[in-house]
Design a protein around this motif. Sequence first.
Motif, PDB file in Angstrom:
ATOM      1  N   LEU A  60     102.558   6.259 -27.867  1.00 47.44           N
ATOM      2  CA  LEU A  60     103.287   7.484 -28.198  1.00 47.44           C
ATOM      3  C   LEU A  60     102.857   8.544 -27.182  1.00 47.44           C
ATOM      4  O   LEU A  60     101.662   8.819 -27.040  1.00 47.44           O
ATOM      5  CB  LEU A  60     102.907   7.889 -29.628  1.00 47.44           C
ATOM      6  N   THR A  61     103.824   9.098 -26.462  1.00 47.58           N
ATOM      7  CA  THR A  61     103.527  10.077 -25.421  1.00 47.58           C
ATOM      8  C   THR A  61     103.754  11.491 -25.949  1.00 47.58           C
ATOM      9  O   THR A  61     104.857  11.819 -26.399  1.00 47.58           O
ATOM     10  CB  THR A  61     104.420   9.817 -24.184  1.00 47.58           C
ATOM     11  N   ALA A  62     102.695  12.296 -25.910  1.00 42.96           N
ATOM     12  CA  ALA A  62     102.819  13.687 -26.366  1.00 42.96           C
ATOM     13  C   ALA A  62     103.336  14.547 -25.222  1.00 42.96           C
ATOM     14  O   ALA A  62     102.868  14.433 -24.087  1.00 42.96           O
ATOM     15  CB  ALA A  62     101.466  14.197 -26.829  1.00 42.96           C
ATOM     16  N   THR A  63     104.321  15.375 -25.528  1.00 40.79           N
ATOM     17  CA  THR A  63     104.948  16.229 -24.520  1.00 40.79           C
ATOM     18  C   THR A  63     104.705  17.689 -24.864  1.00 40.79           C
ATOM     19  O   THR A  63     105.192  18.182 -25.888  1.00 40.79           O
ATOM     20  CB  THR A  63     106.456  15.927 -24.428  1.00 40.79           C
ATOM     21  N   ALA A  64     103.927  18.362 -24.022  1.00 36.58           N
ATOM     22  CA  ALA A  64     103.571  19.759 -24.264  1.00 36.58           C
ATOM     23  C   ALA A  64     104.450  20.685 -23.436  1.00 36.58           C
ATOM     24  O   ALA A  64     105.034  20.279 -22.437  1.00 36.58           O
ATOM     25  CB  ALA A  64     102.100  19.970 -23.905  1.00 36.58           C
ATOM     26  N   GLY A  65     104.499  21.943 -23.843  1.00 38.95           N
ATOM     27  CA  GLY A  65     105.281  22.942 -23.126  1.00 38.95           C
ATOM     28  C   GLY A  65     104.450  23.733 -22.136  1.00 38.95           C
ATOM     29  O   GLY A  65     104.871  24.786 -21.649  1.00 38.95           O
ATOM     30  N   GLY A  66     103.257  23.246 -21.821  1.00 39.59           N
ATOM     31  CA  GLY A  66     102.402  23.902 -20.838  1.00 39.59           C
ATOM     32  C   GLY A  66     101.314  22.929 -20.423  1.00 39.59           C
ATOM     33  O   GLY A  66     101.163  21.853 -21.030  1.00 39.59           O
ATOM     34  N   PHE A  67     100.565  23.284 -19.398  1.00 40.25           N
ATOM     35  CA  PHE A  67      99.564  22.362 -18.843  1.00 40.25           C
ATOM     36  C   PHE A  67      98.164  22.650 -19.380  1.00 40.25           C
ATOM     37  O   PHE A  67      97.380  21.727 -19.598  1.00 40.25           O
ATOM     38  CB  PHE A  67      99.570  22.505 -17.313  1.00 40.25           C
ATOM     39  N   TYR A  68      97.842  23.918 -19.598  1.00 36.46           N
ATOM     40  CA  TYR A  68      96.471  24.285 -19.982  1.00 36.46           C
ATOM     41  C   TYR A  68      96.354  24.365 -21.512  1.00 36.46           C
ATOM     42  O   TYR A  68      96.133  23.348 -22.166  1.00 36.46           O
ATOM     43  CB  TYR A  68      96.054  25.567 -19.239  1.00 36.46           C
ATOM     44  N   GLY A  69      96.476  25.531 -22.093  1.00 35.24           N
ATOM     45  CA  GLY A  69      96.300  25.660 -23.541  1.00 35.24           C
ATOM     46  C   GLY A  69      97.118  24.659 -24.347  1.00 35.24           C
ATOM     47  O   GLY A  69      96.586  24.011 -25.263  1.00 35.24           O
ATOM     48  N   PRO A  70      98.416  24.486 -24.034  1.00 35.16           N
ATOM     49  CA  PRO A  70      99.215  23.564 -24.837  1.00 35.16           C
ATOM     50  C   PRO A  70      98.731  22.111 -24.777  1.00 35.16           C
ATOM     51  O   PRO A  70      99.099  21.300 -25.620  1.00 35.16           O
ATOM     52  CB  PRO A  70     100.627  23.707 -24.230  1.00 35.16           C
ATOM     53  N   GLU A 128     107.384  16.088 -20.209  1.00 38.55           N
ATOM     54  CA  GLU A 128     108.840  15.846 -20.148  1.00 38.55           C
ATOM     55  C   GLU A 128     109.387  14.793 -21.122  1.00 38.55           C
ATOM     56  O   GLU A 128     110.546  14.897 -21.560  1.00 38.55           O
ATOM     57  CB  GLU A 128     109.252  15.416 -18.721  1.00 38.55           C
ATOM     58  N   THR A 129     108.594  13.773 -21.441  1.00 38.85           N
ATOM     59  CA  THR A 129     109.148  12.579 -22.089  1.00 38.85           C
ATOM     60  C   THR A 129     109.913  12.849 -23.390  1.00 38.85           C
ATOM     61  O   THR A 129     111.040  12.385 -23.568  1.00 38.85           O
ATOM     62  CB  THR A 129     108.018  11.553 -22.338  1.00 38.85           C
ATOM     63  N   SER A 130     109.326  13.580 -24.321  1.00 41.31           N
ATOM     64  CA  SER A 130     110.003  13.753 -25.618  1.00 41.31           C
ATOM     65  C   SER A 130     111.320  14.507 -25.465  1.00 41.31           C
ATOM     66  O   SER A 130     112.294  14.245 -26.179  1.00 41.31           O
ATOM     67  CB  SER A 130     109.105  14.491 -26.612  1.00 41.31           C
ATOM     68  N   ALA A 131     111.355  15.440 -24.501  1.00 41.70           N
ATOM     69  CA  ALA A 131     112.597  16.204 -24.274  1.00 41.70           C
ATOM     70  C   ALA A 131     113.676  15.283 -23.710  1.00 41.70           C
ATOM     71  O   ALA A 131     114.853  15.370 -24.094  1.00 41.70           O
ATOM     72  CB  ALA A 131     112.316  17.365 -23.323  1.00 41.70           C
ATOM     73  N   ILE A 132     113.276  14.367 -22.832  1.00 39.52           N
ATOM     74  CA  ILE A 132     114.236  13.397 -22.277  1.00 39.52           C
ATOM     75  C   ILE A 132     114.729  12.478 -23.399  1.00 39.52           C
ATOM     76  O   ILE A 132     115.941  12.248 -23.546  1.00 39.52           O
ATOM     77  CB  ILE A 132     113.580  12.565 -21.145  1.00 39.52           C
ATOM     78  N   PHE A 133     113.789  11.964 -24.204  1.00 46.72           N
ATOM     79  CA  PHE A 133     114.186  11.049 -25.289  1.00 46.72           C
ATOM     80  C   PHE A 133     115.139  11.743 -26.274  1.00 46.72           C
ATOM     81  O   PHE A 133     116.135  11.178 -26.709  1.00 46.72           O
ATOM     82  CB  PHE A 133     112.958  10.544 -26.058  1.00 46.72           C
ATOM     83  N   ILE A 168     108.682  20.786 -13.398  1.00 42.82           N
ATOM     84  CA  ILE A 168     107.725  20.638 -14.494  1.00 42.82           C
ATOM     85  C   ILE A 168     108.277  21.183 -15.803  1.00 42.82           C
ATOM     86  O   ILE A 168     108.763  22.312 -15.841  1.00 42.82           O
ATOM     87  CB  ILE A 168     106.399  21.354 -14.139  1.00 42.82           C
ATOM     88  N   GLY A 169     108.212  20.372 -16.859  1.00 42.45           N
ATOM     89  CA  GLY A 169     108.372  20.908 -18.205  1.00 42.45           C
ATOM     90  C   GLY A 169     109.687  20.641 -18.907  1.00 42.45           C
ATOM     91  O   GLY A 169     110.705  20.332 -18.282  1.00 42.45           O
ATOM     92  N   PRO A 170     109.660  20.777 -20.237  1.00 41.27           N
ATOM     93  CA  PRO A 170     110.840  20.494 -21.070  1.00 41.27           C
ATOM     94  C   PRO A 170     111.994  21.458 -20.860  1.00 41.27           C
ATOM     95  O   PRO A 170     113.154  21.096 -21.080  1.00 41.27           O
ATOM     96  CB  PRO A 170     110.307  20.593 -22.507  1.00 41.27           C
TER      97      PRO A 170
END
Length: 289
Positions: A194-204, A238-243, A77-79
């Motif tokens: 446009l896919t938003a990629t957060a660094g966490g599941f809850y607050g982010p 994950e998506t934006s970090a992969i892109f 999970i995650g960037p």
Amino acid sequence: MPIKESELILNPDNSIYHLNLKPEHVAKTIILVGDQDRVEKVSKYFDRIEFKIQKREFKTHTGYYKKKRITVISTGIGPDNIDIVLNELDALVNIDFGTRQIKETLTKLHIIRIGTSGSLQAHIPVDTFVLSTHGLDINGMLHAYQLNNINTPDFEQAFITHTNWSPNKARPIIIEGSQILRDQLKSEQTYEGLTATAGGFYGPQGRVLRLPVQDAQLNSKMDNFEYNNIRISNFEMETSAIFGLAKLLGHEALSLNAIIANRATGNFTKKPALTIDKLIKYTLDKLVE
Ligand code: R1P
């Protein structure tokens, strides 16, 4: 100058540190999944599996689907994990582990994420597929790198203005996915966005259990953001970090997500496994068309 042992870390068997892979273990077409149990769900469709390994959350199977050699790897999970997976995958094909030098002829990988995600739009229901035309990076990992104009500053500024983005948080970055892979993988079965990629599941991602979030209106502002007819379709990690890393390293990357939750309507799928399985089969068949 050779890359130092502390920077390019190899295991005693000369495999790369976290992925535990050697160059001969990776295909040119890579499928990334988050969940390590999803690796088998992809490779069960292979005609033949030639190699399997796992270290921590990074499980890899390489095999053949209808004569096409494919490697499927779980990223966890995650960037932060994407930073490890993309850098190590690139090193496997573009750095000579013997001399520790960057190769003169670079190899371009085709990298496709098959993920799960929550839709932000009521009209993109659960059990559908979203193909990400762009990634909206709101987690900050990519700021560690020189962005070399891979991003889209006008698009980003429109988002920052629309959401009144807090200067205390990482500046959003928007990166386009691979046009080649988009043409190959889109169909009437895929929503685009446009896919938003957060660094966490809850607050982010604006989920409140016991802790109030910095901006309680952020998700609704994201819902109604629009730029050149592009809207934010979904939220994941994950998506934006992969892109971003794929583009910086010269690889083609695209992301397909099975929508298992709808944040606008509050729905969650009753059949997540079936929807993910359908997306896996869809992607494999598109890759060999
Ligand atoms: C969160 O539950 C995880 O699920 C989504 C998010 O991006 C995050 O990694 O994707 P995967 O199912 O591919 O892991």
